[in-house]
Design a protein around this motif. Sequence first.
Motif, PDB file in Angstrom:
ATOM      1  N   TRP A  73       0.720  -1.326  -0.128  1.00  0.00           N
ATOM      2  CA  TRP A  73      -0.109   0.170  -0.064  1.00  0.00           C
ATOM      3  C   TRP A  73       0.942   1.085  -0.036  1.00  0.00           C
ATOM      4  O   TRP A  73       0.384   2.366  -0.549  1.00  0.00           O
ATOM      5  N   ARG A  74       2.214   1.141   0.413  1.00  0.00           N
ATOM      6  CA  ARG A  74       2.891   2.058   0.597  1.00  0.00           C
ATOM      7  C   ARG A  74       3.454   2.872  -0.572  1.00  0.00           C
ATOM      8  O   ARG A  74       3.971   3.754  -0.881  1.00  0.00           O
ATOM      9  N   LEU A  75       3.302   1.940  -1.674  1.00  0.00           N
ATOM     10  CA  LEU A  75       3.803   2.418  -3.060  1.00  0.00           C
ATOM     11  C   LEU A  75       2.637   2.954  -4.069  1.00  0.00           C
ATOM     12  O   LEU A  75       2.749   3.543  -4.999  1.00  0.00           O
ATOM     13  N   THR A  76       1.252   2.828  -3.503  1.00  0.00           N
ATOM     14  CA  THR A  76       0.111   3.165  -4.416  1.00  0.00           C
ATOM     15  C   THR A  76       0.228   4.759  -4.707  1.00  0.00           C
ATOM     16  O   THR A  76      -0.053   4.937  -5.801  1.00  0.00           O
ATOM     17  N   LYS A  77       0.412   5.602  -3.795  1.00  0.00           N
ATOM     18  CA  LYS A  77       0.180   7.049  -4.095  1.00  0.00           C
ATOM     19  C   LYS A  77       1.452   7.302  -5.134  1.00  0.00           C
ATOM     20  O   LYS A  77       1.133   8.285  -5.946  1.00  0.00           O
ATOM     21  N   GLY A  78       2.484   6.549  -5.138  1.00  0.00           N
ATOM     22  CA  GLY A  78       3.647   6.842  -6.307  1.00  0.00           C
ATOM     23  C   GLY A  78       2.960   6.546  -7.514  1.00  0.00           C
ATOM     24  O   GLY A  78       3.347   7.311  -8.610  1.00  0.00           O
ATOM     25  N   PHE A  79       2.239   5.556  -7.781  1.00  0.00           N
ATOM     26  CA  PHE A  79       1.595   4.997  -8.708  1.00  0.00           C
ATOM     27  C   PHE A  79       0.716   6.299  -9.271  1.00  0.00           C
ATOM     28  O   PHE A  79       0.644   6.580 -10.709  1.00  0.00           O
ATOM     29  N   PHE A  80      -0.263   6.839  -8.366  1.00  0.00           N
ATOM     30  CA  PHE A  80      -1.020   7.974  -9.092  1.00  0.00           C
ATOM     31  C   PHE A  80      -0.250   9.010  -9.444  1.00  0.00           C
ATOM     32  O   PHE A  80      -0.475   9.569 -10.455  1.00  0.00           O
ATOM     33  N   ILE A  81       0.746   9.387  -8.731  1.00  0.00           N
ATOM     34  CA  ILE A  81       1.619  10.477  -9.254  1.00  0.00           C
ATOM     35  C   ILE A  81       2.387  10.193 -10.531  1.00  0.00           C
ATOM     36  O   ILE A  81       2.205  11.049 -11.454  1.00  0.00           O
ATOM     37  N   ILE A  82       2.825   9.156 -10.476  1.00  0.00           N
ATOM     38  CA  ILE A  82       3.592   8.792 -12.074  1.00  0.00           C
ATOM     39  C   ILE A  82       2.306   9.011 -13.238  1.00  0.00           C
ATOM     40  O   ILE A  82       2.830   9.350 -14.061  1.00  0.00           O
ATOM     41  N   ALA A  83       1.204   8.281 -12.624  1.00  0.00           N
ATOM     42  CA  ALA A  83       0.174   8.609 -13.930  1.00  0.00           C
ATOM     43  C   ALA A  83      -0.282   9.771 -14.093  1.00  0.00           C
ATOM     44  O   ALA A  83      -0.325  10.295 -15.326  1.00  0.00           O
ATOM     45  N   ARG A  84      -0.367  10.814 -13.143  1.00  0.00           N
ATOM     46  CA  ARG A  84      -0.891  12.243 -13.266  1.00  0.00           C
ATOM     47  C   ARG A  84       0.153  13.143 -13.882  1.00  0.00           C
ATOM     48  O   ARG A  84      -0.168  14.426 -14.392  1.00  0.00           O
ATOM     49  N   VAL A  85       1.510  13.028 -13.602  1.00  0.00           N
ATOM     50  CA  VAL A  85       2.390  13.928 -14.084  1.00  0.00           C
ATOM     51  C   VAL A  85       2.118  14.107 -15.444  1.00  0.00           C
ATOM     52  O   VAL A  85       2.256  15.385 -15.865  1.00  0.00           O
ATOM     53  N   PRO A  86       2.073  13.380 -16.360  1.00  0.00           N
ATOM     54  CA  PRO A  86       1.818  13.787 -17.718  1.00  0.00           C
ATOM     55  C   PRO A  86       1.001  14.796 -17.964  1.00  0.00           C
ATOM     56  O   PRO A  86       0.953  15.853 -18.631  1.00  0.00           O
ATOM     57  N   GLY A  87      -0.338  14.678 -17.189  1.00  0.00           N
ATOM     58  CA  GLY A  87      -1.472  15.528 -17.400  1.00  0.00           C
ATOM     59  C   GLY A  87      -1.199  16.731 -16.911  1.00  0.00           C
ATOM     60  O   GLY A  87      -1.359  17.765 -17.508  1.00  0.00           O
ATOM     61  N   LEU A  88      -0.453  16.671 -15.629  1.00  0.00           N
ATOM     62  CA  LEU A  88      -0.018  18.055 -15.237  1.00  0.00           C
ATOM     63  C   LEU A  88       0.950  18.862 -15.915  1.00  0.00           C
ATOM     64  O   LEU A  88       0.835  20.157 -16.093  1.00  0.00           O
ATOM     65  N   VAL A  89       1.962  18.158 -16.417  1.00  0.00           N
ATOM     66  CA  VAL A  89       2.852  18.931 -17.577  1.00  0.00           C
ATOM     67  C   VAL A  89       1.946  19.468 -18.787  1.00  0.00           C
ATOM     68  O   VAL A  89       2.449  20.546 -18.950  1.00  0.00           O
ATOM     69  N   ALA A  90       1.026  18.834 -19.206  1.00  0.00           N
ATOM     70  CA  ALA A  90       0.341  19.366 -20.375  1.00  0.00           C
ATOM     71  C   ALA A  90      -0.329  20.616 -19.836  1.00  0.00           C
ATOM     72  O   ALA A  90      -0.333  21.624 -20.603  1.00  0.00           O
ATOM     73  N   HIS A  91      -1.072  20.509 -18.698  1.00  0.00           N
ATOM     74  CA  HIS A  91      -1.557  21.811 -18.191  1.00  0.00           C
ATOM     75  C   HIS A  91      -0.849  22.970 -18.074  1.00  0.00           C
ATOM     76  O   HIS A  91      -0.914  24.241 -18.249  1.00  0.00           O
ATOM     77  N   ILE A  92       0.461  22.732 -17.530  1.00  0.00           N
ATOM     78  CA  ILE A  92       1.134  23.606 -17.116  1.00  0.00           C
ATOM     79  C   ILE A  92       1.934  24.307 -18.470  1.00  0.00           C
ATOM     80  O   ILE A  92       1.883  25.622 -18.712  1.00  0.00           O
ATOM     81  N   TYR A  93       2.046  23.622 -19.392  1.00  0.00           N
ATOM     82  CA  TYR A  93       2.552  23.832 -20.849  1.00  0.00           C
ATOM     83  C   TYR A  93       1.493  24.836 -21.377  1.00  0.00           C
ATOM     84  O   TYR A  93       1.739  25.950 -21.955  1.00  0.00           O
TER      85      TYR A  93
END
Length: 246
Positions: free
Chosen positions: A199-219
């Motif tokens: 369970w301690r790795l699960t948040k990392g998976f969400f972050i890995i998944a969402r980073v491309p979306g956030l980068v797109a929004h920032i750009y």
Amino acid sequence: MKYQTAITKIEDEREFVRGYSLEELTTKKSFVETVYLVLRGELPTAAETRLLNALLTAAIDHGPGTASGQVARIVASAQNSPHTALAAGILAMGERHGGAIEGAARFFQENKETGHIAGLVQSLKEQKIRLPGYGHAVLTHDGRSDVLLGVAKETGFYGPHCALAEKIGAVLNQISSKPIPLNIDGAMAAILLDMGFDWRLTKGFFIIARVPGLVAHIYEEMAGGEGLRRVPEEEIEYSGPEPRAL
Ligand SMILES: CC(C)(COP(=O)(O)OP(=O)(O)OC[C@H]1O[C@@H](n2cnc3c(N)ncnc32)[C@H](O)[C@@H]1OP(=O)(O)O)[C@@H](O)C(=O)NCCC(=O)NCCS
């Protein structure tokens, strides 16, 4: 103090990740397979690759209205660097957004053997404790969870945690005033546990998944030149004392 690591070895100007040559991984394996390798220590099977790919794809973005999307765009609009805006977006993930995956995974893991799950859910509801991984601010039904649980079934990873997540959802909806769907955080949490992740790795998976979306929004924010974002005055209601003499 020495760092003990089993992840990466750099030797004679070559890099090995979990024992595999990075050069070979680069040409023979996908990013998703290598994400699995770096986090798990072994390469995934075809079924694991398909399921992890589905998990990361389903969570890639959920629009600028989310806490992380909004914060990343506001910080970018103030002309901070992309990595400052990205860090700000990630920091906006909390128990109610993105971070719920960890609470859900912990709850599922700890209650996998609980015989009286309906009673436990009822009791938490009476204490007004919100179950992480359930409910959504704008969705009454989270279709992303259905799709992910479907892929988990097809790939043979629908196990006790997925079944528990669905059972809790059914109980919660019987006793709630409005639909409380099993959301993407909850579905991802259950599936990752059934895949064997901690369970301690699960948040990392969400972050890995969402980073491309956030980068797109920032750009988009930076390239669009919208100017500095601000909460419109008509959305601000002052509730303090009226102007008064000192
Ligand atoms: C996401 C969330 C903030 C959305 O909240 P919301 O739609 O604004 O919900 P409301 O505040 O209007 O609550 C409506 C009712 O549902 C209940 N409820 C909402 N989410 C609940 C949950 N996860 N567990 C139990 N009850 C919940 C509330 O207690 C309230 O019940 P009541 O009317 O009997 O008092 C909320 O569902 C939540 O905190 N979920 C847990 C965190 C989570 O999984 N976040 C990830 C979202 S993708």
